[in-house]
Design a protein around this motif. Structure first.
Motif, PDB file in Angstrom:
ATOM      1  N   LEU A  73       0.636  -1.073   0.060  1.00 38.42           N
ATOM      2  CA  LEU A  73       0.064   0.055   0.107  1.00 38.42           C
ATOM      3  C   LEU A  73       0.989   1.258  -0.072  1.00 38.42           C
ATOM      4  N   ALA A  74       1.951   1.370   0.940  1.00 40.90           N
ATOM      5  CA  ALA A  74       2.850   2.400   1.013  1.00 40.90           C
ATOM      6  C   ALA A  74       3.527   2.821  -0.550  1.00 40.90           C
ATOM      7  N   GLY A  90      10.931   3.097   1.177  1.00 40.29           N
ATOM      8  CA  GLY A  90      12.477   3.627   1.504  1.00 40.29           C
ATOM      9  C   GLY A  90      12.866   4.807   0.856  1.00 40.29           C
ATOM     10  N   VAL A  91      12.325   5.151  -0.093  1.00 39.94           N
ATOM     11  CA  VAL A  91      12.822   6.389  -1.031  1.00 39.94           C
ATOM     12  C   VAL A  91      12.778   7.710  -0.251  1.00 39.94           C
ATOM     13  N   LEU A  92      11.841   7.954   0.867  1.00 41.94           N
ATOM     14  CA  LEU A  92      11.250   9.212   1.487  1.00 41.94           C
ATOM     15  C   LEU A  92      11.661   9.232   2.723  1.00 41.94           C
ATOM     16  N   GLY A  93      12.614   7.911   3.215  1.00 36.76           N
ATOM     17  CA  GLY A  93      13.179   8.134   4.494  1.00 36.76           C
ATOM     18  C   GLY A  93      12.217   7.319   5.714  1.00 36.76           C
ATOM     19  N   VAL A  94      10.896   7.001   5.283  1.00 31.81           N
ATOM     20  CA  VAL A  94       9.983   6.653   6.259  1.00 31.81           C
ATOM     21  C   VAL A  94      10.657   5.492   6.979  1.00 31.81           C
ATOM     22  N   SER A  95      10.852   4.465   6.114  1.00 30.80           N
ATOM     23  CA  SER A  95      11.556   3.156   6.860  1.00 30.80           C
ATOM     24  C   SER A  95      12.693   3.306   7.491  1.00 30.80           C
ATOM     25  N   ALA A  96      13.553   4.364   6.856  1.00 35.00           N
ATOM     26  CA  ALA A  96      14.902   4.435   7.777  1.00 35.00           C
ATOM     27  C   ALA A  96      14.716   5.223   9.108  1.00 35.00           C
ATOM     28  N   THR A  97      13.743   6.022   9.257  1.00 34.30           N
ATOM     29  CA  THR A  97      13.524   6.733  10.511  1.00 34.30           C
ATOM     30  C   THR A  97      12.709   5.822  11.354  1.00 34.30           C
ATOM     31  N   ALA A 240      -0.685   8.163   5.150  1.00 28.24           N
ATOM     32  CA  ALA A 240      -0.954   6.629   4.756  1.00 28.24           C
ATOM     33  C   ALA A 240       0.559   6.050   4.369  1.00 28.24           C
ATOM     34  N   ALA A 241       1.342   6.624   3.493  1.00 30.22           N
ATOM     35  CA  ALA A 241       2.539   6.010   3.573  1.00 30.22           C
ATOM     36  C   ALA A 241       3.490   5.806   4.942  1.00 30.22           C
ATOM     37  N   ALA A 242       3.269   6.835   5.520  1.00 26.70           N
ATOM     38  CA  ALA A 242       4.047   6.875   6.860  1.00 26.70           C
ATOM     39  C   ALA A 242       3.525   5.976   7.885  1.00 26.70           C
ATOM     40  N   ALA A 245       4.165   2.225   6.385  1.00 32.35           N
ATOM     41  CA  ALA A 245       5.686   1.495   6.108  1.00 32.35           C
ATOM     42  C   ALA A 245       6.302   1.708   7.960  1.00 32.35           C
ATOM     43  N   GLY A 246       5.725   2.499   8.602  1.00 22.26           N
ATOM     44  CA  GLY A 246       6.087   2.612  10.178  1.00 22.26           C
ATOM     45  C   GLY A 246       5.645   1.297  10.831  1.00 22.26           C
ATOM     46  N   ALA A 247       4.507   0.796  10.617  1.00 21.10           N
ATOM     47  CA  ALA A 247       3.659  -0.412  11.224  1.00 21.10           C
ATOM     48  C   ALA A 247       4.492  -1.490  11.037  1.00 21.10           C
ATOM     49  N   ALA A 248       5.096  -1.649   9.140  1.00 25.96           N
ATOM     50  CA  ALA A 248       5.682  -2.612   8.861  1.00 25.96           C
ATOM     51  C   ALA A 248       6.953  -2.865   9.676  1.00 25.96           C
TER      52      ALA A 248
END
Length: 332
Positions: A73-74, A90-97, A240-242, A245-248
């Motif tokens: 979905l993200a 991973g492009v916008l840094g959400v997964s990394a943060t 939605a994306a944050a 991705a954050g939940a994952a």
């Protein structure tokens, strides 16, 4: 066949495939059960066989499904928002943060507190969302948002590496490394409960942003003249994306390429419609991760392959193929 019936047919097919994959994930595993043992698992809730199926394999499979749906979905939301087929969480840094938040919680010893690591990961993803929303309100072009996201991802990755490097405890370092490799091993129904609510909220925000993403695909000028509230749509899409991705990351650690691959697998069936892509991408992501986790469990190795490593081994060549095709389209 029109777009809506085609999308419903696709989602029905993906749903059936997911049911079959979940059944396989519950029935198959390192521990081989006989027919009598499967029968015991179904008829005797307190038996050891029932424990293997319903307390170990089933929550792990459902957790993989929810994580994969979140990433799919993200990825679909970000590809629609940025109008870039190479975008993923991973492009916008959400997964990394999110990973940075989880790593910090682990090193500080909060892993012993139930839910602390998950909350820290979601907090990291939320911080990324706030920064991205602030930047998006000042940058009109998706390229500027992508560049900021890449910088944010690099900074979060560097800070995570610093935390890993300065960790005073080798046990904490090992936990951080295991988290960064990504896995749904030993996940329980509690973890399913952690990942589900943010994904549901993310799905609601994505659906609300869907009509705007469809208009945006026609171009920003067309979208603006049609009365689209670009600021509101961007906020909904980034939330939605944050959240997804954050939940994952909060439950499974860093798992790459699913958010990139899932939308591409179903894009042709929905004729590139960013709004119609959301549901099928989520289901495709869930299916991919359930099957990947099942294969990771069944491959005979001394140590079980980490799910993030397994998806990277499969996803990296796919990413190269997608990038090559995209480059050809840009040149033409």
């Amino acid at each position: 066949m029109s777009g809506a019936p085609a999308t419903r047919t696709l989602m029905a097919g993906l749903g059936l495939a997911i049911v079959a994959a979940l059944i396989g994930a519950v029935l198959l595993g390192e521990t081989v059960l006989t027919g009598d043992q499967y029968l015991a698992a179904l008829t005797r809730p307190g038996s050891a066989e029932a424990e293997v199926l319903w307390a170990v394999r089933a929550p792990r499979a459902v957790c993989a499904l929810m994580v994969g749906m979140a990433l799919g979905l993200a990825g679909a939301v970000l590809q629609g928002l940025l109008r870039n087929p190479l975008a993923d969480p991973g492009v916008l840094g959400v997964s990394a943060t999110a990973a940075l938040g989880a790593a910090l919680a682990i090193v500080l010893g909060a892993a012993a507190v139930p839910g602390a690591v998950e909350v820290a990961a979601l907090t990291g993803a939320g911080l990324a969302a706030v920064l991205l929303i602030a930047v998006a309100s000042r940058l009109a072009s998706p390229e500027g948002l992508i560049l900021f996201g890449v910088a944010l991802s690099a900074l979060a990755g560097a800070l995570t590496a610093l935390i890993f490097n300065l960790s005073p405890s080798p046990i904490a370092s090992a936990e951080v490394m295991s988290w960064l490799l990504g896995s749904v091993q030993n996940r329980s129904w509690v973890d399913v409960g952690w990942v589900s609510p943010p994904v549901v909220v993310a799905a609601a925000c994505a659906l609300a942003a869907g009509p705007g993403l469809r208009l945006l695909a026609l171009g920003e000028e067309t979208a603006a003249t049609s009365g689209l509230a670009m600021g509101r749509m961007r906020v909904l899409a980034l939330i939605a994306a944050a959240l997804a991705a954050g939940a994952a990351v909060a439950v499974a650690g860093v798992i790459g390429f699913v958010g990139l691959a899932a939308p591409h697998l179903v894009r042709g069936a929905v004729r590139g419609d960013p709004a119609a892509l959301l549901g099928p991408s989520a289901l495709a992501g869930g299916l991919i991760l359930v099957l990947a986790d099942l294969l990771a469990r069944l491959i005979p190795t001394d140590q079980e392959l980490k799910l993030g490593v397994f998806t990277a081994l499969i996803g990296a060549p796919l990413f190269a193929l997608i990038a090559w095709r995209a480059a050809r389209e840009w040149r033409s």
